[in-house]
Design an enzyme around this catalytic site. Structure first.
Site, PDB file in Angstrom:
ATOM      1  N   CYS A 164       0.862  -1.185   0.000  1.00  0.00           N
ATOM      2  CA  CYS A 164       0.000   0.000   0.000  1.00  0.00           C
ATOM      3  C   CYS A 164       0.893   1.227   0.000  1.00  0.00           C
ATOM      4  CB  CYS A 164      -0.916  -0.008   1.225  1.00  0.00           C
ATOM      5  SG  CYS A 164      -1.972   1.455   1.364  1.00  0.00           S
TER       6      CYS A 164
ATOM      7  N   GLU B  15       1.924  -4.491  -5.422  1.00  0.00           N
ATOM      8  CA  GLU B  15       0.818  -5.433  -5.304  1.00  0.00           C
ATOM      9  C   GLU B  15      -0.384  -4.927  -6.076  1.00  0.00           C
ATOM     10  OE1 GLU B  15      -1.897  -7.392  -1.719  1.00  0.00           O
ATOM     11  OE2 GLU B  15       0.097  -6.607  -1.285  1.00  0.00           O
TER      12      GLU B  15
END
Length: 530
Positions: free
Chosen positions: A393, A427
């Site tokens: 993140c 990701e």
């Protein structure tokens, strides 16, 4: 015994009458029953009357289909009052007949509700005590042109210097344009190939857009500036600044379309209950000397306190000038990392992980002054990632956006991958802003590599090893730059000098910016284990 006519019961059948021949017969045959049986039957009658009373109280104004407008008012039990000639209320058998007549009607009313009028239904999330926060707004209309009411600034036509009717007109215009665009796409898809060149219509449209955008940087005239200043002085922050004449009509229309789409998405989330107007909905946060409007809802607990930290906990692994990066272990500093995730959710739509922070390391970038270290942004990464994700993140605080800090965070994540001697990748899925930032970073890395490359043959594997960028990300970036071609069974990497020259010009214009990561300032060794 003469046939007795019963008044219609509220909630009865469509004809509103009952045949009481069988009731009369039962009255004659049961006249010799004992007082005990009569008392038990009266008790059953009382229970049936209570049920009918509750049903009639729920819909006190309803009438059976067979009633006239002049029918007398209903009693609490659901029947109209009868005269003494029609019903002897002192007779227990008569009461029994009435109860037996009501019970089938009551059971039938539970099944047949078609006679009831339709009630006005509103969406359960519409709280009509809410009002739009814009001064002078009556909460009517919506920026999307698809709703009759709004309760937030994002959907307020008045805040956006529009009327409700103008929003509806613009919505109809956008729908027509979308239908035309879908028709064109369906036509083009029939003849689409893998490497199709732009059609004549597409080239002509591109020229028209370029022509419309020519005068977007011409600036405002004196009268226009005065109008903008007057509007700002009159309304302050309660209205959107005037946007006309500061860019081309084409770009302004694109911006209005994006605003309407964002407002529609927020309205859907609010209706689904993911956005509430309750006490836990944080709309503004005070962050140092900045007051920030939040973008999304974050599930903060009912009680939360002011942050008293002067710098992040953990180890300072990077410092150059006023910029520092701290490595914070989610297992050792659990509360701090959870608060960081809750803060990030205020500005990230798709973030779902808030409390399970122990498997992650957080790299927090700060800018220092005489009052302490101020949070610029952060990224998190798994301690042990089987897919070699170097970012889970990533967030840049709104007050530091569009200043180069986002690229610094991305560059720092790849610097850690180089030290680990790994190839990294963020990701998936990426947010909209994250995808834009990463594509811009990958483009800059590849053009810099091409500019400095002196050999004859370029290998994607060598690029990946030197830059720590995943080969899949390299290929997708080369394709978007039209630098990867398939010719005679082989993939060729083209060195486009025009893109390289354009990148050089931007680098020269940018000058010696301090918004770059210096590898020599990193003091970090890869952590071992968890």
């Amino acid at each position: 015994m003469p046939r007795r006519r019963q008044r219609p019961v509220a909630g009865s059948g469509s004809d509103g009458t009952e045949d009481s021949d069988s009731s009369a017969d039962r009255e004659q045959t049961n006249s010799s029953e004992s007082d005990g049986n009569a008392a038990a039957k009266r008790q059953r009658l009382t229970r049936a009357s209570m049920r009918l009373s509750q049903s009639s109280q729920d819909t006190p104004d309803l009438k059976a289909a067979g009633d006239h407008d002049e029918s007398p008012p209903l009693t609490p039990t659901g029947n109209a009052p009868s005269s003494e000639s029609e019903l002897d209320v002192s007779s227990p058998n008569a009461s029994l007949d009435e109860g037996q007549a009501k019970d089938p009607a009551g059971r039938e009313s539970d099944k047949d509700l078609s006679h009831r009028p339709k009630r006005r239904r509103c969406h359960e999330t519409y709280n009509f005590n809410m009002k739009c926060p814009t001064p002078g707004c009556n909460s009517l209309g919506h920026l999307t042109g698809k709703h009759e009411r709004h309760f937030a600034v994002s959907g307020c036509p008045l805040y956006h210097n529009l009327s409700a009717d103008e929003c509806k007109v613009k919505a109809n215009s956008r729908e027509k344009q979308e239908e035309e665009m879908k028709g064109r796409e369906e036509g083009n898809s029939r003849h689409a190939t893998r490497h199709q060149t732009p059609t004549t219509k597409q080239s002509r449209y591109k020229e028209q857009v370029a022509e419309m955008r020519k005068g977007r940087n011409s600036g405002l005239q004196k009268e226009q500036k005065e109008k903008h200043v007057e509007h700002r002085q009159t309304h302050g922050n309660t209205r959107e600044p005037l946007l006309e004449n500061i860019t081309s009509e084409y770009d302004l229309e694109l911006f209005r379309k994006a605003q309407a789409q964002a407002s529609e998405d927020l309205e859907k989330l609010r209706i689904q209950g993911q956005i509430t107007e309750g006490s836990n909905m944080i709309k503004t946060i005070l962050f140092g000397r900045y007051e920030l409007d939040t973008w999304y809802h974050s599930p903060y607990p009912e009680e939360y306190a002011k942050c008293v930290w002067k710098h992040p906990p953990g180890d300072e692994v990077y410092r150059k000038g006023s910029i520092s990066v701290f490595e914070v272990d989610g297992k050792k500093n659990k509360i701090y990392c959870q608060n960081l995730c809750l803060l990030a959710k205020l500005f990230l739509d798709h973030k779902t992980l808030y409390y399970d922070v122990e498997p992650f390391l957080f790299y927090v970038m700060t800018e220092a002054d005489n009052t302490g270290c101020h949070l610029v942004g952060y990224f998190s990464k798994e301690k042990n990632s089987f897919l070699n994700y170097n970012v889970s993140c990533i967030l840049t605080m709104p007050q530091y956006m569009r200043q180069g800090f986002g690229k610094m965070l991305i560059d720092f994540s790849y610097l850690l991958s180089k030290v680990e001697e790994k190839v990294g990748s963020p990701e998936r899925p990426l947010s909209d802003l994250g995808l834009i930032s990463y594509r811009s970073y990958w483009k800059e890395v590849l053009l810099r590599y091409m500019c400095n490359f002196q050999g004859k043959e370029i290998s994607i594997k060598e690029i990946s090893q030197e830059t720590a960028v995943n080969p899949v990300d390299i290929v997708s970036t080369l394709q978007s730059l039209q630098m990867l071609k398939y010719w005679k069974g082989k993939h060729l990497v083209l060195k486009r000098q025009d893109l390289i020259d354009e990148w050089k010009a931007k680098e020269t214009k940018r000058g010696n910016s301090n918004k770059t990561i210096d590898p020599s300032s990193l003091k970090w060794t890869p952590p071992k284990g968890t």
